[in-house]
Design a protein around this motif. Structure first.
Motif, PDB file in Angstrom:
ATOM      1  N   GLU A  40       0.803  -1.220   0.000  1.00  0.00           N
ATOM      2  CA  GLU A  40       0.000   0.000   0.000  1.00  0.00           C
ATOM      3  C   GLU A  40       0.845   1.284   0.000  1.00  0.00           C
ATOM      4  O   GLU A  40       0.640   2.182  -0.821  1.00  0.00           O
ATOM      5  CB  GLU A  40      -0.925  -0.012   1.220  1.00  0.00           C
ATOM      6  N   VAL A  41       1.791   1.390   0.921  1.00  0.00           N
ATOM      7  CA  VAL A  41       2.580   2.624   1.040  1.00  0.00           C
ATOM      8  C   VAL A  41       3.441   2.865  -0.206  1.00  0.00           C
ATOM      9  O   VAL A  41       3.392   3.961  -0.782  1.00  0.00           O
ATOM     10  CB  VAL A  41       3.441   2.600   2.319  1.00  0.00           C
ATOM     11  N   PRO A  42       4.238   1.882  -0.671  1.00  0.00           N
ATOM     12  CA  PRO A  42       5.012   2.144  -1.893  1.00  0.00           C
ATOM     13  C   PRO A  42       4.136   2.477  -3.093  1.00  0.00           C
ATOM     14  O   PRO A  42       4.502   3.322  -3.922  1.00  0.00           O
ATOM     15  CB  PRO A  42       5.804   0.848  -2.117  1.00  0.00           C
ATOM     16  N   SER A  43       2.971   1.846  -3.191  1.00  0.00           N
ATOM     17  CA  SER A  43       2.079   2.125  -4.312  1.00  0.00           C
ATOM     18  C   SER A  43       1.600   3.568  -4.292  1.00  0.00           C
ATOM     19  O   SER A  43       1.572   4.246  -5.328  1.00  0.00           O
ATOM     20  CB  SER A  43       0.881   1.167  -4.280  1.00  0.00           C
ATOM     21  N   ASN A  44       1.239   4.079  -3.112  1.00  0.00           N
ATOM     22  CA  ASN A  44       0.727   5.452  -3.037  1.00  0.00           C
ATOM     23  C   ASN A  44       1.833   6.483  -3.276  1.00  0.00           C
ATOM     24  O   ASN A  44       1.595   7.547  -3.868  1.00  0.00           O
ATOM     25  CB  ASN A  44       0.073   5.690  -1.679  1.00  0.00           C
ATOM     26  N   ILE A  45       3.052   6.181  -2.831  1.00  0.00           N
ATOM     27  CA  ILE A  45       4.172   7.093  -3.097  1.00  0.00           C
ATOM     28  C   ILE A  45       4.485   7.124  -4.593  1.00  0.00           C
ATOM     29  O   ILE A  45       4.757   8.188  -5.167  1.00  0.00           O
ATOM     30  CB  ILE A  45       5.402   6.675  -2.274  1.00  0.00           C
ATOM     31  N   ALA A  54      -6.707  16.591   7.139  1.00  0.00           N
ATOM     32  CA  ALA A  54      -6.673  17.939   7.706  1.00  0.00           C
ATOM     33  C   ALA A  54      -5.290  18.334   8.183  1.00  0.00           C
ATOM     34  O   ALA A  54      -5.002  19.520   8.350  1.00  0.00           O
ATOM     35  CB  ALA A  54      -7.668  18.047   8.865  1.00  0.00           C
ATOM     36  N   PHE A  55      -4.398  17.356   8.421  1.00  0.00           N
ATOM     37  CA  PHE A  55      -3.079  17.725   8.929  1.00  0.00           C
ATOM     38  C   PHE A  55      -1.922  17.166   8.116  1.00  0.00           C
ATOM     39  O   PHE A  55      -0.762  17.438   8.429  1.00  0.00           O
ATOM     40  CB  PHE A  55      -2.933  17.293  10.400  1.00  0.00           C
ATOM     41  N   LEU A  56      -2.195  16.427   7.044  1.00  0.00           N
ATOM     42  CA  LEU A  56      -1.135  15.882   6.197  1.00  0.00           C
ATOM     43  C   LEU A  56      -1.221  16.481   4.803  1.00  0.00           C
ATOM     44  O   LEU A  56      -2.299  16.605   4.235  1.00  0.00           O
ATOM     45  CB  LEU A  56      -1.255  14.351   6.103  1.00  0.00           C
ATOM     46  N   GLY A  57      -0.057  16.820   4.243  1.00  0.00           N
ATOM     47  CA  GLY A  57      -0.013  17.350   2.888  1.00  0.00           C
ATOM     48  C   GLY A  57       1.190  16.831   2.132  1.00  0.00           C
ATOM     49  O   GLY A  57       2.166  16.345   2.723  1.00  0.00           O
ATOM     50  N   GLY A  58       1.157  16.894   0.784  1.00  0.00           N
ATOM     51  CA  GLY A  58       2.294  16.509  -0.048  1.00  0.00           C
ATOM     52  C   GLY A  58       2.683  15.050   0.118  1.00  0.00           C
ATOM     53  O   GLY A  58       1.839  14.157   0.187  1.00  0.00           O
ATOM     54  N   THR A  59       3.995  14.797   0.182  1.00  0.00           N
ATOM     55  CA  THR A  59       4.487  13.425   0.359  1.00  0.00           C
ATOM     56  C   THR A  59       4.015  12.845   1.675  1.00  0.00           C
ATOM     57  O   THR A  59       3.749  11.640   1.787  1.00  0.00           O
ATOM     58  CB  THR A  59       6.028  13.397   0.297  1.00  0.00           C
ATOM     59  N   ALA A  60       3.898  13.697   2.703  1.00  0.00           N
ATOM     60  CA  ALA A  60       3.379  13.229   3.996  1.00  0.00           C
ATOM     61  C   ALA A  60       1.966  12.699   3.846  1.00  0.00           C
ATOM     62  O   ALA A  60       1.598  11.697   4.469  1.00  0.00           O
ATOM     63  CB  ALA A  60       3.411  14.358   5.019  1.00  0.00           C
ATOM     64  N   ALA A  61       1.154  13.356   3.013  1.00  0.00           N
ATOM     65  CA  ALA A  61      -0.209  12.878   2.770  1.00  0.00           C
ATOM     66  C   ALA A  61      -0.184  11.551   2.033  1.00  0.00           C
ATOM     67  O   ALA A  61      -0.933  10.626   2.367  1.00  0.00           O
ATOM     68  CB  ALA A  61      -1.001  13.916   1.981  1.00  0.00           C
ATOM     69  N   ALA A  62       0.672  11.436   1.018  1.00  0.00           N
ATOM     70  CA  ALA A  62       0.760  10.190   0.245  1.00  0.00           C
ATOM     71  C   ALA A  62       1.126   9.026   1.149  1.00  0.00           C
ATOM     72  O   ALA A  62       0.499   7.960   1.123  1.00  0.00           O
ATOM     73  CB  ALA A  62       1.784  10.332  -0.876  1.00  0.00           C
ATOM     74  N   ALA A  63       2.157   9.215   1.990  1.00  0.00           N
ATOM     75  CA  ALA A  63       2.597   8.145   2.883  1.00  0.00           C
ATOM     76  C   ALA A  63       1.616   7.930   4.030  1.00  0.00           C
ATOM     77  O   ALA A  63       1.279   6.794   4.368  1.00  0.00           O
ATOM     78  CB  ALA A  63       3.985   8.460   3.431  1.00  0.00           C
ATOM     79  N   GLY A  64       1.150   9.027   4.639  1.00  0.00           N
ATOM     80  CA  GLY A  64       0.277   8.918   5.802  1.00  0.00           C
ATOM     81  C   GLY A  64      -1.061   8.277   5.480  1.00  0.00           C
ATOM     82  O   GLY A  64      -1.532   7.401   6.218  1.00  0.00           O
ATOM     83  N   ILE A  65      -1.687   8.717   4.387  1.00  0.00           N
ATOM     84  CA  ILE A  65      -2.965   8.127   3.983  1.00  0.00           C
ATOM     85  C   ILE A  65      -2.792   6.645   3.691  1.00  0.00           C
ATOM     86  O   ILE A  65      -3.630   5.814   4.060  1.00  0.00           O
ATOM     87  CB  ILE A  65      -3.542   8.867   2.760  1.00  0.00           C
TER      88      ILE A  65
END
Length: 433
Positions: free
Chosen positions: A74-79, A363-374
């Motif tokens: 999941e994480v590598p795919s979203n990045i 609401a608190f994650l953006g950019g690469t942080a959003a991609a990895a966090g989500i």
């Protein structure tokens, strides 16, 4: 802050309406196909277990092992999606999962069942969090609950359409070409996903700038709103996201909710059948009722949350409604009418809390942080997709009934609601502390 003029408000509403009509129906279609291919094994169970001599434990493990492959990739795919662009990567995901889902028709042993379900999870990894991430490129936080709810009503529509469709396919095509009905169902529901995946390449745009169907004025407004929305969001590396306590709290909450979702998704046909409904087409038709009610509830709850700006109580009350519905389904399990009412309440609550939940991490994650966090939140949460059907299946094999499994799922929803109310803190501006 400058107050928008009437003309500016008209332009903004027109622009977002244009974006919504362009993106949401198409993404909705993609998710309907994704969810059908993920949970149609619940309908296949009505014939597949007796045809292949599988136990409920084998079924539960096979249904759930999908999420192990899903979790690992999941994480590598979203990045990759964030770096490569949504258009190419979502197309790749849909084509591979569609072909693998169709290939489920050749399953004949438990080992093959486990292998195909695992590979299906690997193929689909990144689709849902990728779409959630993609929507953050277009819609600011204040509009996101309604947009995500409209997208996620695809789960409910999959139940409305998927139940009768799966039941019809399994009864109508039984014996055609020497195949069982469940084999035809996998084939006929898998191939459209691959076809729509090719369509993605020609339809989706990776960004606002790439959208030729927007005017320069509309692009400028949308980009300005996204830029303003990004102020104050966490700018974290992938490693920092993994170490972020808020991300893991979100993962725990989502895990609790997904326990309920896949308990219903994989076992709803069996729960309806156990009330005394024997015909597979009738079971399929009846599954449409809880999902139809849930589709309406999802949109109304999201609209209420966006208008009021309140998130925590909306999420918690929806989860508690799901909990109550599951509890009542165990009390009235032998009465078809009352069991259907209870299962409808459970499905309404469970499905309504999911789109509302996604307003919290975005609401608190953006950019690469959003991609990895989500991706982390979704992958950890979806491990419940492995735990839930396996535990319900094992409990049913051990006790001879599903009611104890439903009680376990109800407890999980209760825990998720309590975590939202007691552990999540939201300041007035609606962003997570």
């Amino acid at each position: 802050m400058q107050v928008p003029t009437l003309d500016a408000k008209i332009l903004e509403e027109r622009s977002y309406r244009k974006v919504a009509w362009r993106l949401i129906p198409f993404l909705f279609l993609c998710y309907v196909l994704a969810y059908l291919d993920r949970v149609n094994v619940g309908f296949a169970k009505l014939q597949m277990l007796s045809d292949l001599k599988f136990s409920d434990t084998v079924y539960g493990l096979g249904a759930g092992i999908f999420f192990i492959g899903y979790f690992l990739f999941e994480v590598p795919s979203n990045i990759i999606l964030h770096r490569m662009g949504a258009r190419v990567w979502i197309a790749r995901i849909m084509v591979t999962w569609g072909l693998l889902s169709a290939a489920m028709l050749w399953v004949s042993t438990p080992a093959m069942f486990y292998t195909m379900r695992f590979l299906l999870g690997v193929a689909e990894a990144g689709f849902f969090p990728g779409i959630i991430l993609y929507l953050t490129y277009w819609f600011p936080a204040a509009r996101r609950a309604r947009v995500v709810a409209l997208f996620m009503t695809a789960i409910a529509l999959s139940g409305v359409l998927g139940g009768p469709l799966s039941g019809w396919m399994m009864s109508h095509f039984e014996g055609v070409n020497g195949w069982h009905g469940w084999q035809w169902m996998f084939l006929l529901q898998g191939l459209p996903s691959a076809a729509v995946g090719i369509w993605v390449l020609f339809y989706l745009d990776d960004s606002i700038d790439a959208a030729k169907w927007l005017t320069a004025e509309e692009k400028a407004l949308l980009k300005a709103n996204i830029a303003q929305d990004a102020v104050g969001k966490a700018s974290l590396s992938t490693g920092q996201v993994f170490a972020n306590g808020r991300v893991w709290l979100m993962s725990a909450i989502y895990f609790c909710f997904i326990m309920g979702l896949y308990g219903v998704s994989f076992w709803l046909p069996q729960l309806i059948k156990s009330t005394g409904v024997k015909d597979v087409l009738s079971v399929g038709l009846l599954t449409a009722i809880p999902y139809g009610c849930a589709a309406l509830a999802m949109v109304l709850a999201a609209r209420s949350s966006d208008r009021s700006g309140e998130r925590r109580w909306h999420i918690a009350l929806a989860a508690l409604a799901g909990c109550l519905g599951l509890l009542l389904s165990t009390v009235y399990g032998s009465n078809t009418v009352l069991a259907m009412a209870a299962l409808s309440l459970a499905t309404m609550g469970i499905l309504s809390c999911l789109p509302l939940f996604w307003t919290l991490p975005t609401a608190f994650l953006g950019g690469t942080a959003a991609a990895a966090g989500i991706a982390i939140i979704n992958s950890v949460g979806n491990l419940a997709g492995f735990v839930s059907p396996f535990m319900v299946g094992a409990i049913k094999d051990a006790t001879g009934q599903t009611s104890w499994g439903m009680l376990m799922l109800a407890a999980s929803l209760l825990l998720g609601a309590l975590l939202v109310l007691l552990a999540v803190k939201l300041p007035a501006r609606g962003q997570l502390r």
